[in-house]
Scaffold this motif. Structure first.
Motif, PDB file in Angstrom:
ATOM      1  N   ILE A 128      58.659  41.601  62.938  1.00 43.84           N
ATOM      2  CA  ILE A 128      57.557  42.359  62.345  1.00 43.84           C
ATOM      3  C   ILE A 128      56.380  42.423  63.317  1.00 43.84           C
ATOM      4  CG2 ILE A 128      55.821  42.342  60.515  1.00 43.84           C
ATOM      5  CD1 ILE A 128      57.996  41.090  58.704  1.00 43.84           C
ATOM      6  N   GLY A 129      56.089  41.303  63.951  1.00 47.85           N
ATOM      7  CA  GLY A 129      54.965  41.258  64.876  1.00 47.85           C
ATOM      8  C   GLY A 129      55.215  41.977  66.182  1.00 47.85           C
ATOM      9  N   TYR A 130      56.472  42.155  66.529  1.00 44.76           N
ATOM     10  CA  TYR A 130      56.842  42.724  67.830  1.00 44.76           C
ATOM     11  C   TYR A 130      56.905  44.254  67.769  1.00 44.76           C
ATOM     12  CZ  TYR A 130      59.491  43.043  72.226  1.00 44.76           C
ATOM     13  OH  TYR A 130      59.916  43.340  73.492  1.00 44.76           O
ATOM     14  N   GLY A 131      57.803  44.799  67.006  1.00 47.78           N
ATOM     15  CA  GLY A 131      57.810  46.218  66.719  1.00 47.78           C
ATOM     16  C   GLY A 131      58.532  47.110  67.711  1.00 47.78           C
ATOM     17  N   ALA A 132      58.770  48.347  67.281  1.00 51.59           N
ATOM     18  CA  ALA A 132      59.582  49.307  68.039  1.00 51.59           C
ATOM     19  C   ALA A 132      58.926  49.731  69.344  1.00 51.59           C
ATOM     20  CB  ALA A 132      59.859  50.530  67.176  1.00 51.59           C
ATOM     21  N   GLU A 133      57.618  49.947  69.333  1.00 52.47           N
ATOM     22  CA  GLU A 133      56.935  50.410  70.547  1.00 52.47           C
ATOM     23  C   GLU A 133      57.057  49.392  71.673  1.00 52.47           C
ATOM     24  OE1 GLU A 133      52.480  51.684  72.151  1.00 52.47           O
ATOM     25  OE2 GLU A 133      52.795  51.252  70.019  1.00 52.47           O
ATOM     26  N   ARG A 134      56.871  48.132  71.327  1.00 49.28           N
ATOM     27  CA  ARG A 134      56.969  47.089  72.345  1.00 49.28           C
ATOM     28  C   ARG A 134      58.416  46.922  72.810  1.00 49.28           C
ATOM     29  NH1 ARG A 134      53.685  41.591  71.252  1.00 49.28           N
ATOM     30  NH2 ARG A 134      52.842  43.021  69.699  1.00 49.28           N
ATOM     31  N   TYR A 135      59.351  47.012  71.872  1.00 46.71           N
ATOM     32  CA  TYR A 135      60.768  46.928  72.233  1.00 46.71           C
ATOM     33  C   TYR A 135      61.134  48.019  73.232  1.00 46.71           C
ATOM     34  CZ  TYR A 135      65.853  47.123  71.763  1.00 46.71           C
ATOM     35  OH  TYR A 135      67.206  47.150  72.026  1.00 46.71           O
ATOM     36  N   ALA A 136      60.689  49.230  72.967  1.00 48.39           N
ATOM     37  CA  ALA A 136      61.008  50.347  73.854  1.00 48.39           C
ATOM     38  C   ALA A 136      60.395  50.139  75.233  1.00 48.39           C
ATOM     39  CB  ALA A 136      60.516  51.657  73.243  1.00 48.39           C
ATOM     40  N   ALA A 137      59.133  49.742  75.264  1.00 49.17           N
ATOM     41  CA  ALA A 137      58.459  49.533  76.546  1.00 49.17           C
ATOM     42  C   ALA A 137      59.120  48.422  77.347  1.00 49.17           C
ATOM     43  CB  ALA A 137      56.985  49.214  76.315  1.00 49.17           C
ATOM     44  N   HIS A 138      59.442  47.329  76.704  1.00 48.15           N
ATOM     45  CA  HIS A 138      60.024  46.189  77.417  1.00 48.15           C
ATOM     46  C   HIS A 138      61.470  46.463  77.830  1.00 48.15           C
ATOM     47  CE1 HIS A 138      56.846  43.290  75.525  1.00 48.15           C
ATOM     48  NE2 HIS A 138      56.342  44.132  76.394  1.00 48.15           N
ATOM     49  N   SER A 139      62.186  47.230  77.035  1.00 44.07           N
ATOM     50  CA  SER A 139      63.544  47.615  77.434  1.00 44.07           C
ATOM     51  C   SER A 139      63.498  48.461  78.703  1.00 44.07           C
ATOM     52  CB  SER A 139      64.233  48.383  76.305  1.00 44.07           C
ATOM     53  OG  SER A 139      64.439  47.559  75.181  1.00 44.07           O
ATOM     54  N   ARG A 140      62.556  49.378  78.766  1.00 45.10           N
ATOM     55  CA  ARG A 140      62.403  50.198  79.964  1.00 45.10           C
ATOM     56  C   ARG A 140      61.942  49.356  81.149  1.00 45.10           C
ATOM     57  NH1 ARG A 140      59.665  54.872  76.308  1.00 45.10           N
ATOM     58  NH2 ARG A 140      61.563  56.037  75.818  1.00 45.10           N
ATOM     59  N   ALA A 141      61.078  48.384  80.874  1.00 44.62           N
ATOM     60  CA  ALA A 141      60.626  47.501  81.956  1.00 44.62           C
ATOM     61  C   ALA A 141      61.786  46.706  82.543  1.00 44.62           C
ATOM     62  CB  ALA A 141      59.541  46.562  81.436  1.00 44.62           C
ATOM     63  N   CYS A 142      62.667  46.241  81.683  1.00 41.38           N
ATOM     64  CA  CYS A 142      63.854  45.528  82.169  1.00 41.38           C
ATOM     65  C   CYS A 142      64.697  46.434  83.065  1.00 41.38           C
ATOM     66  CB  CYS A 142      64.711  45.058  80.994  1.00 41.38           C
ATOM     67  SG  CYS A 142      64.044  43.692  80.040  1.00 41.38           S
ATOM     68  N   SER A 143      64.824  47.690  82.680  1.00 46.87           N
ATOM     69  CA  SER A 143      65.736  48.601  83.372  1.00 46.87           C
ATOM     70  C   SER A 143      65.294  48.927  84.791  1.00 46.87           C
ATOM     71  CB  SER A 143      65.909  49.894  82.567  1.00 46.87           C
ATOM     72  OG  SER A 143      64.774  50.732  82.665  1.00 46.87           O
ATOM     73  N   VAL A 144      64.012  48.752  85.088  1.00 46.58           N
ATOM     74  CA  VAL A 144      63.511  49.104  86.427  1.00 46.58           C
ATOM     75  C   VAL A 144      63.041  47.887  87.232  1.00 46.58           C
ATOM     76  CG1 VAL A 144      62.868  51.448  85.743  1.00 46.58           C
ATOM     77  CG2 VAL A 144      61.184  49.603  85.540  1.00 46.58           C
TER      78      VAL A 144
END
Length: 228
Positions: free
Chosen positions: A142-158
């Motif tokens: 709940i505290g983390y959320g979709a926006e942060r998940y998306a940003a961090h997933s992209r950060a991992c990818s690069v």
């Protein structure tokens, strides 16, 4: 001595509550949530702006990637680096593409489904049904959320490979590994410790969510390493 605890994907500072509360006198644990930025370098710079002048960077999973970025950007700020259920290599092209796809799915409304699927693989079998872990995980999502998940997933990818950086640093370094991590395989983390000259520590009855599963053991591992 200050230890900055950096949480992983789908995790918030709450993940480290038990570890920080179990640190012995003389060790001060602090933690900040990772902002929704799309490179680990950008996240590292944001956290460095808040962090003490000197500290040990202790990163869990994605937080380990941020800790390595700190080592790259501002090595003079670190007194040591601890990687917990993490790694120093870059994503394969296939995994990077999968992460970018999941980032978009999360923004399109599938975040809860993706997070629950990740949670199913995150714990040691003996811990998977623990009520305290289920409660902590639900609050974290709940505290983390979709926006942060998306940003961090992209950060991992690069993120770049930082194996050479970790191997060459003269700072004290430790790799803390769960005995049954299926997200970042235990054997590969131990190989990383050998390759980079880091101190390896294996914590029993733990999976990828080691900080939540075995907080006292993690605190003890860090305290023992620091005292040595």
């Amino acid at each position: 001595m200050d230890i900055l605890f950096i949480p992983g994907i789908n995790n918030t500072v709450q993940t480290f509550d038990g570890t920080i509360s179990n640190l012995p006198d003389g060790l001060n644990g602090i933690s900040y949530d990772c902002p929704a930025l799309e490179t680990v370098e950008a996240v590292a710079k944001e956290l460095l702006a808040k962090a003490p002048e000197k500290f040990i960077a202790c990163g869990h999973s994605f937080g380990g990637y941020v800790a390595l970025a700190m080592l790259d950007i501002a090595p003079e700020r670190l007194t040591g680096i601890a990687l917990v259920n993490s790694n120093d290599w870059a994503d394969s092209e296939t995994l990077a593409a999968t992460r970018r796809d999941k980032a978009q799915q999360a923004l399109d409304g599938a975040y809860e489904e993706l997070a629950n699927a990740a949670s199913a693989r995150a714990y040691h079998p003996d811990n998977a049904g623990r009520a305290d872990l289920l409660e902590e995980r639900a609050a974290g999502l709940i505290g983390y959320g979709a926006e942060r998940y998306a940003a961090h997933s992209r950060a991992c990818s690069v993120r770049p490979d930082r194996g050479e950086l970790l191997a060459k640093t003269t700072l004290p370094k430790i790799v803390i590994v769960a005995d049954q991590d299926v997200v970042v395989p235990t054997a590969k983390q131990l190989d990383m410790a050998t390759r980079t000259g880091a101190t390896p520590v294996v914590i029993e009855t733990a999976g990828h969510m080691l900080p939540a599963e075995q907080p006292a053991a993690l605190a003890q591992a860090l305290a023992t390493w620091i005292s040595a």
